[in-house]
Write an enzyme that holds these catalytic residues in place. Structure first.
Site, mmCIF file in Angstrom:
data_model
loop_
_atom_site.group_PDB
_atom_site.id
_atom_site.type_symbol
_atom_site.label_atom_id
_atom_site.label_comp_id
_atom_site.label_asym_id
_atom_site.label_seq_id
_atom_site.Cartn_x
_atom_site.Cartn_y
_atom_site.Cartn_z
ATOM 1 C CB CYS A 2 -0.974 0.004 1.273
ATOM 2 S SG CYS A 2 -1.715 -1.646 1.556
ATOM 3 N NE ARG A 27 4.121 1.888 -1.629
ATOM 4 C CZ ARG A 27 5.519 1.384 -1.397
ATOM 5 N NH1 ARG A 27 6.443 1.712 -2.233
ATOM 6 N NH2 ARG A 27 5.744 0.492 -0.451
ATOM 7 C CD1 TRP A 74 -3.008 -4.447 -5.093
ATOM 8 C CD2 TRP A 74 -1.970 -5.692 -4.024
ATOM 9 N NE1 TRP A 74 -2.487 -5.703 -6.048
ATOM 10 C CE2 TRP A 74 -1.867 -6.455 -5.042
ATOM 11 C CE3 TRP A 74 -0.935 -6.305 -2.735
ATOM 12 C CZ2 TRP A 74 -1.330 -7.887 -4.991
ATOM 13 C CZ3 TRP A 74 -0.407 -7.507 -3.021
ATOM 14 C CH2 TRP A 74 -0.705 -8.516 -4.065
ATOM 15 C CG ASN A 100 3.180 -0.495 2.850
ATOM 16 O OD1 ASN A 100 2.832 -1.415 2.290
ATOM 17 N ND2 ASN A 100 4.431 -0.190 2.483
ATOM 18 N N GLY A 101 2.019 -3.087 4.846
ATOM 19 C CA GLY A 101 2.636 -4.387 5.308
ATOM 20 C C GLY A 101 1.722 -5.457 5.908
ATOM 21 C CD GLU A 481 10.644 -9.385 -18.949
ATOM 22 O OE1 GLU A 481 10.336 -10.474 -17.904
ATOM 23 O OE2 GLU A 481 10.006 -8.155 -18.674
ATOM 24 C CE LYS A 485 6.725 -6.679 -18.555
ATOM 25 N NZ LYS A 485 7.762 -7.292 -17.918
ATOM 26 C CD GLU A 488 3.850 -8.005 -15.994
ATOM 27 O OE1 GLU A 488 3.905 -8.142 -14.946
ATOM 28 O OE2 GLU A 488 5.039 -7.683 -16.581
ATOM 29 C CG HIS A 504 10.668 -33.413 -24.860
ATOM 30 N ND1 HIS A 504 11.206 -34.853 -24.950
ATOM 31 C CD2 HIS A 504 11.759 -32.729 -24.948
ATOM 32 C CE1 HIS A 504 12.282 -34.896 -25.661
ATOM 33 N NE2 HIS A 504 12.896 -33.596 -25.694
ATOM 34 C CE LYS A 603 7.491 -0.828 -11.412
ATOM 35 N NZ LYS A 603 7.747 -1.627 -12.533
HETATM 36 C C1 G6P Z 1 6.367 -7.434 -8.889
HETATM 37 C C2 G6P Z 1 5.977 -6.419 -10.355
HETATM 38 C C3 G6P Z 1 7.055 -7.158 -11.312
HETATM 39 C C4 G6P Z 1 8.431 -7.302 -10.866
HETATM 40 C C5 G6P Z 1 8.393 -8.042 -9.527
HETATM 41 C C6 G6P Z 1 9.881 -8.092 -8.718
HETATM 42 O O1 G6P Z 1 5.362 -8.626 -9.229
HETATM 43 O O2 G6P Z 1 4.675 -6.368 -10.975
HETATM 44 O O3 G6P Z 1 7.092 -6.240 -12.503
HETATM 45 O O4 G6P Z 1 9.339 -7.711 -11.804
HETATM 46 O O5 G6P Z 1 7.498 -7.378 -8.577
HETATM 47 O O6 G6P Z 1 9.847 -6.566 -8.347
HETATM 48 P P1 G6P Z 1 11.343 -5.855 -7.942
HETATM 49 O O7 G6P Z 1 10.956 -4.571 -7.328
HETATM 50 O O8 G6P Z 1 11.661 -6.758 -6.742
HETATM 51 O O9 G6P Z 1 12.205 -6.102 -9.189
#
Ligand code: G6P
Length: 608
Positions: A2, A27, A74, A100-101, A481, A485, A488, A504, A603
């Protein structure tokens, strides 16, 4: 996960807090609320949904005050709802708390409080905090907070106000980030710098167990009941850096910022003669020789950068490297001793699993080197060696520029350690460094040259239920990766397969018109990838190839081919990831999804 904002000063706190929360929406954004002290009355407003709901409600029913706290949420404990939104108040509604936490022992504490006669209005772990403060309160708010937080286990940053103390804002930090902003006759509290950067550039990073008492023109920080001094830092980057700059979305802006971000990450480290200088890396040649194993540990996109990093380090430093996801690593029985180097990769530097993995490895004697984008973050503060990616703030949940600068960090570190260990011959080293310097321009050219193609591909795939990326060697890691992308932000099921592994099992999924994007930039494996492409093509797949300029034959095999500039094999991942980033962006856009704030994601994941 949060965001918290707090204000104490002479101005209207409501406006300042709302402005700050807007910058922290990355956040968490499933609900928001704020509380202010207005002429010895505590007034609050809290609403499920985006911040705009809270703003709308305050427009209809204004509240104001020169002391206040706000929160963007969140959900972890309890669904997003008005009741579960912060701030949480005690029964008499004279104390308000934002958090937050996560409070791990909240069920035990909740039972204890219920037995003492307290009633709960929400399903959150946070509500126990305000009732605990109420329980310990005997006229001294700071004292009550100190006693209450002594009972908490978990991670928490807190903002606390009370109508009985109209000149006092209490801030607490334990395992979740929290900063103080120092103004003239006013002070701020926030989970992150963009929230207050419009107001002040002077910042104090609170440390674990800090409890700060803020009044309008001064503050005191206690740690374990001792008064402590914390350095005031001047923030150099601009608020402009945290805004959209005319792009429709932060993600698009951040994709376009990649050439500059890569340049910044490179140029601060490599001088005109090609020598590398790393100011926060203190590993000596002697120490490097003693390192017999390297773990790279991270989550999400950062983990994918780590997979490529593993390859670079093995190649140039000739050391055994294991890449692992932090949520698994932290519970594994890993081979760690004084000869182990653990490289932690984290954009935010606050990801809970990553931080726990760091601490686990450190407690077993490993040396910790972190690659992070946030100066002063928890990961940075707890590492012996730090490589900062100078990507600037990344706001979009889907990571782009943080990823490409993490790759650059691995290039630089591998080259640096390769030379330090004497494994990398000087001429080859200079050849690689010279090509590395060309990459910002090549990335820029790629962004512009593939933009239109990305839109066309997005149109083609927007209604598909599945899409597969395939690749081999480094192209496989890029595929992972690329698939992440797309998943998500477009919510299309996307998976990455190592081309050789298709037979396989996974090839059973290919049917008429299944979209397959094949990344084929690794020249040593090119023929192998071509065979894999042919095998999916013969089962009806619609294949889009991403390759180098020289591989013109791919045009006769694939339905569509996108050609990239030539570079060394190791650098192709910087170019080949651009098209998948843009495909994900445009697909999400066409589907009407919230590009920067995809559903169910946040994020910075600061809880397990
Ligand atoms: C979240 C974000 C991802 C990110 C991951 C790790 O899941 O949505 O985009 O790669 O956290 O975050 P960090 O800040 O540790 O790179």
């Amino acid at each position: 996960m949060c965001g918290i904002v707090g204000y104490i000063g002479q101005k209207d706190g409501t406006e300042i807090i709302l402005e700050g929360l807007e910058k922290l929406e990355y956040r968490g954004y499933d609900s928001a609320g704020l509380a202010v002290i207005d002429k010895n009355r505590l007034r609050y407003s809290k609403h499920e949904g985006k911040l705009s709901n809270l703003k709308e409600s305050i427009r209809e029913e204004p509240i104001s005050g020169t002391l206040g706290i706000g929160h963007t949420r969140w959900a972890t404990h309890g669904v997003p709802s008005n009741e579960n939104s912060h701030p949480h108040m005690n029964g008499e509604e004279n104390i308000a708390v934002v958090h937050n936490g996560i409070i791990e022992n909240y069920l035990i504490l909740k039972k204890e409080l219920i037995d003492r006669g307290y009633t709960f209005k929400s399903d959150t772990d946070t509500e126990i905090v305000v009732h605990l403060i109420d329980f310990y309160y005997e006229g001294d708010l700071l004292g009550a907070v100190t006693k209450a937080v002594d009972r908490l286990k978990g991670a928490y940053s807190l903002g606390i106000i009370s109508r009985l103390h109209p000149d006092e804002l209490i801030a607490v930090r334990y395992e979740s980030p929290l900063i103080l902003g120092i103004g003239h006759g006013e002070l701020f509290v926030a989970s992150d710098i963009p929230a207050i950067l419009n107001r002040t550039r002077k910042v104090v990073y609170l440390e674990n167990n800090d409890v700060a008492k803020l009044s309008r023109d001064s503050y005191l920080i206690y740690n374990g009941n001792r008064l402590v001094e914390r350095e005031i830092k001047e923030i150099e980057w601009d608020i402009e850096a945290a805004s959209k700059d005319g792009y429709d979305h932060f993600m698009l802006k951040e994709i376009h910022q990649q050439p500059q971000a890569i340049k910044d990450t490179l140029l601060r480290r490599i001088d005109n003669n090609g020598s590398i200088f790393l100011e926060n890396i203190n590993i000596t040649a002697e120490e490097l020789k003693k390192i017999n194993r390297v773990y790279i540990v991270a989550c999400g996109t950062a983990y994918h950068a780590g997979l490529l990093g593993k390859y670079m380090l093995e190649q140039f430093v000739r050391v055994v490297v294991i890449a692992d996801i932090a949520s698994e690593f932290r519970y594994n029985d890993n081979f760690i001793d004084e000869g182990t180097l653990v490289i932690i990769v984290s954009q935010s530097g606050e990801t809970a699993d990553t931080l726990a993995a760091l601490r686990e490895a450190k407690s077993k004697g490993a040396r910790i080197l972190s690659i992070t984008n946030v100066v002063g973050s928890s990961v940075a503060r707890e590492s012996q060696d730090i490589f900062y990616t100078w990507a600037g703030p990344e706001i979009a949940v889907a990571s782009t520029k943080a990823y490409t600068t993490q790759l650059v960090a691995f290039y630089i570190l591998s080259l640096y350690f390769g030379r330090l260990k004497g494994n990398l011959e000087e001429n080859l080293y200079h050849e690689i460094v010279n090509e590395l310097k060309e990459l910002p321009d090549k990335v820029k050219k790629t962004i512009y040259s593939v933009d239109l193609i990305a839109m066309e591909i997005a149109e083609k795939i927007k209604d598909k239920s599945s899409l597969f990326y395939i690749g081999r060697g480094l192209d496989y890691y890029t595929s992972l990766e690329a698939a992440l992308k797309l998943k998500e932000i477009s919510y299309i099921h996307a998976e990455a397969f190592g081309g050789g592994e298709l037979k396989h099992g996974s090839i059973a999924l290919i049917e008429e018109d299944t979209p397959v994007i094949a990344i084929a930039t690794q020249q040593n494996l090119y023929d192998k990838t071509v065979s894999n492409i042919k095998s999916v093509k013969s089962r009806g797949a619609y294949v889009i190839g991403i390759t180098r300029e020289r591989n013109t034959d791919l045009g006769t095999i694939c339905d569509k081919v996108v050609y990239l500039d030539e570079s060394f094999n190791i650098f192709m991942p910087l170019l080949s990831v651009i098209l998948p980033q843009l495909i994900a962006y445009y697909t999400a856009l066409i589907k009407g999804n919230d590009v920067d704030k995809p559903r169910n994601l946040a994020k910075s994941v600061t809880v397990e």
